[in-house]
Write an enzyme that holds these catalytic residues in place. Structure first.
Site, PDB file in Angstrom:
ATOM      1  CB  SER A 261      -0.973  -0.035   1.180  1.00 25.20           C
ATOM      2  OG  SER A 261      -2.019   0.883   1.020  1.00 25.20           O
TER       3      SER A 261
ATOM      4  CG  ASP B  95      -7.027  -2.351  -3.426  1.00 30.73           C
ATOM      5  OD1 ASP B  95      -7.706  -1.610  -2.693  1.00 30.73           O
ATOM      6  OD2 ASP B  95      -5.836  -2.610  -3.207  1.00 30.73           O
TER       7      ASP B  95
ATOM      8  CG  HIS C 270      -6.158  -2.363   0.277  1.00 31.06           C
ATOM      9  ND1 HIS C 270      -5.401  -1.793  -0.726  1.00 31.06           N
ATOM     10  CD2 HIS C 270      -5.562  -1.998   1.439  1.00 31.06           C
ATOM     11  CE1 HIS C 270      -4.397  -1.105  -0.200  1.00 31.06           C
ATOM     12  NE2 HIS C 270      -4.476  -1.218   1.114  1.00 31.06           N
TER      13      HIS C 270
END
Length: 694
Positions: free
Chosen positions: A546, A632, A666
């Site tokens: 991320s 995501d 995600h």
């Protein structure tokens, strides 16, 4: 041969700068060309890593073999019940249960066995059915223990459907509300549930009040029941702010919080009057953050008004905006959170790069810190649902100590170990060591590094260096079963606690954000170089996910020669283009973290100078593995897809691999066995990069 992404010129201009983004077409998720390209990349990655299939299977079996598959959590007391969850061998998801409470000592549970009178609240395996993805957004029992609110997601897009269950009959209620966000809160009497919904940019912006029992016949609706009749009790129109709602531990007050990255505003409502109006504690003021808890004799407010590392104050219930200091600000101590109970207060803090717990007795006794024996560890209050208790539940771990659950007896001041995560296969913490090193950044700042190795590992050793460095999130020393598969093959594992995280307090965070963001990247490079210079490391693999994917993507441009490989998971590597587009989810709320390049030319130039996608050049890059998920909603799949396409076109070195989960979000795949296989894939690739495949 690797796939070759087509180039479709797409120009954008900002602040007099014109840039051609030839891979912008990949933003079209539903375009058959996009899906075909992602599938071609998956096929190439599978082909390129086919020689690692046996190693992947071996590591998967190691992770599985070290994991007690039939296990359970330590029961947590709330009202008349002990609540716990358990897992069963061969099943992907947990099972939530409860039993009637009798005394302060949690019941003794054995894996694979159920207690007399056990009530199954939710079985994730039954809920998931045959769906390839399953996730829960909330699971909340009403204060009287008779109802359950829970929400589910079957695609990974984090849009949940909220449902309710009567715990006395075991039957589902008719109420069903689609499109909700995480969390929610009950009224005191369990008649009303407050939930959150998101806008088109995936920003939680509305709090709704739902009264149970509204059926289609009563509302005149068809299909899902009651949502159109639900009252919007609060709507946040400032696109920088997110909203959320919770019920205090005392179950006396509903707390509605609206917050940006740097500012917050809190509203409260007596939970016994759910139809009432929420009252503002203090109006928002840019840069001031605060949170509120209800104690026995008033409110506690944790705030940073004139206190960069936060201060704890008291406030009367009838005047919550008047704050009187209880724990004053200290430059060396970051106050993280406060938990209020009937007879005591607990403060979670951070000092010298480590977390700690302070107890403030309600009888007027002197405050004191709970001590722990290891040089590196992470501790936090957890699972403390009961307001009237003489015990404090703590979660504790270190790099060598598996996650442990303690009860701290406030009368005897004794730590009682209730459970330590079982690691099968003969794991002995004495076989491993953990260390703290300090690198020196380019500007002279000392940056902490946490290191773990198996005893007897020769130095220098191949090293996996992990980092994050954003949002004041701290990557504290933590235990990992999967990590043992690296350590037992002679690798070292290290965490670079770079600026932008919160490990060293609020100033540490502020010195790694906005137009000081590059400090995160240079800190990480300094840590890699220090590990080599100090004799710890030979070859270094960088890993981050991320915002940590942005970190490792940036260091790939900054110092590619320092790394033998890079693993970038759901990486935020197209940062400039994303933060320029206010129509995308999260963008406007992120301007307080990264700056606003859309309206500020200096921010635009600064972000362009470090955004990984913008700065790929013809130098030799190390091998790179980027992983992402098609659904995501936080970091879109197209960011790593575009990045890998540009690397393959413009850079030398590599290879550059992209692996896309076509049915996940995600967090990757949802089932635990699927997640273990994902990790085994990444670890086998890392081992291959350093030449350790046996």
């Amino acid at each position: 041969m690797p796939p070759v992404a087509k180039k479709v010129p797409f120009e954008r201009s900002h602040h007099g700068d014109t840039v051609v983004d030839e891979y912008a077409w990949l933003l079209k998720k539903d375009d058959p060309d996009t899906i075909a390209y992602l599938e071609a990349e998956n096929a190439y990655t599978q082909e390129t890593t086919a020689h690692l299939e046996d190693l992947q299977e071996t590591i998967f079996k190691e992770i599985k073999g070290r994991t007690l598959e039939t296990d359970l959590s330590v029961p947590t007391r709330k009202g008349a019940w002990w609540y716990y969850s358990r897992t069963e061998e061969g099943k992907q998801y947990g099972i939530q249960c409860r039993v009637a409470a009798d005394g302060d000592d949690p019941p003794k549970l054995e894996p694979g066995e159920s207690l007399p009178g056990e009530q199954v609240l939710l079985d994730g395996n039954e809920l998931a059915g045959d769906s390839p993805f399953f996730s829960m957004g909330t699971s909340a029992v009403s204060p009287d223990g008779t109802k359950l609110a829970y929400s589910t997601d079957f695609s990974g897009d984090e849009r949940f459907t909220l449902r309710f269950k009567d715990l006395e009959t075991g039957e589902p209620l008719a109420d069903e509300i689609p499109g909700v966000f995480y969390g929610g809160a009950w009224s005191a009497d369990g008649s009303t549930f407050f939930y959150t919904t998101v806008d088109d940019a995936w920003r939680p912006y509305r709090i709704h009040r739902h009264t149970l029992g509204r059926t289609p016949a009563q509302t005149g609706q068809t299909g899902q029941t009651g949502q159109n009749e639900d009252v919007v009790v609060y709507q946040e129109d400032d696109e920088r702010f997110w909203v959320g709602i919770g019920l205090t531990r005392s179950q006396r007050y509903l707390v509605l919080t609206s917050g940006s990255k740097i500012t917050s505003e809190v509203r409260v409502l007596d939970a016994s009057t759910p139809d009432g109006e929420f009252a503002v504690v203090r109006p928002r003021r840019t840069g001031v953050e605060y949170g509120l808890e209800h104690a026995a004799d008033g409110f506690l407010v944790l705030h940073n008004d004139g206190a960069v590392n936060f201060e704890l104050a008291t406030a009367p219930v009838d005047d919550p905006g008047t704050w009187t200091p209880l724990i004053e600000h200290r430059d060396d101590t970051r106050l993280l959170d406060v938990d209020a109970f009937r007879d005591h207060v607990v403060v979670h803090f951070r000092r010298d790069g480590l977390t700690g717990v302070r107890v403030l007795p309600g009888d007027g006794g002197d405050p004191y810190d709970i001590s722990f024996p290891e040089p590196l560890y992470d501790v936090a209050p957890t699972g403390n649902a009961e307001f009237a208790t003489g015990r404090l539940r703590l979660g504790y771990t270190s790099m060598v100590t598996p996650p442990s659950v303690y009860d701290y007896d406030l009368r005897s001041r004794e730590l009682i170990l209730l459970k330590q995560k079982v690691v099968l296969g003969g794991y002995d913490p004495d076989d491993y060591e953990q260390f703290r090193e300090w690198a020196t950044a380019d500007d002279g700042t000392r940056v902490p590094i946490s290191i773990m190795v198996r005893k007897g590992t020769g130095r220098p050793a191949p090293t996996l260096l992990y980092g994050y460095g954003s949002y004041e999130s701290s990557i504290d020393p933590y235990f990992s079963v999967a990590r043992l598969s690296l350590l037992d093959r002679g690798l070292a594992f290290a965490i670079a606690h770079v600026r932008g995280g919160g490990e060293m307090g609020r100033r540490w965070y502020e010195d790694g954000k906005l137009t000081r963001k590059k400090n995160s990247f240079t800190d990480f490079v300094a840590c890699a170089r220090h590990l080599k210079a100090a004799g710890w490391s030979s070859r270094v693999i960088a890993r981050g996910g991320s915002a940590g994917g942005l970190l490792v993507g940036a260091v790939a441009n900054l110092a590619p020669e320092e790394f033998a490989g890079i693993v970038a998971e759901v990486p935020f590597v197209d940062a400039l283009n994303t933060i320029l587009d206010p129509s995308l989810p999260l963008t406007v709320t992120e301007w307080d973290e990264w700056g606003d390049p859309l309206h500020d030319p200096e921010v635009y130039a600064y972000m362009k100078s470090y955004s990984p996608y913008e700065n790929v050049d013809g130098r030799p890059y190390p091998p790179i593995l980027a992983t992402t998920s098609l659904n995501d909603t936080r970091v879109f799949y197209h960011e790593p897809a575009k990045w890998i396409a540009r690397l393959r076109d413009s850079a030398t070195g590599g290879p550059f691999l992209l692996k896309t989960e076509m049915g996940a979000g995600h967090g990757g795949r949802s089932g635990r066995y699927d997640a273990w296989r994902e990790e085994a894939f990444a670890l086998s690739w890392i081992l291959d990069r350093v030449g350790v495949t046996e």
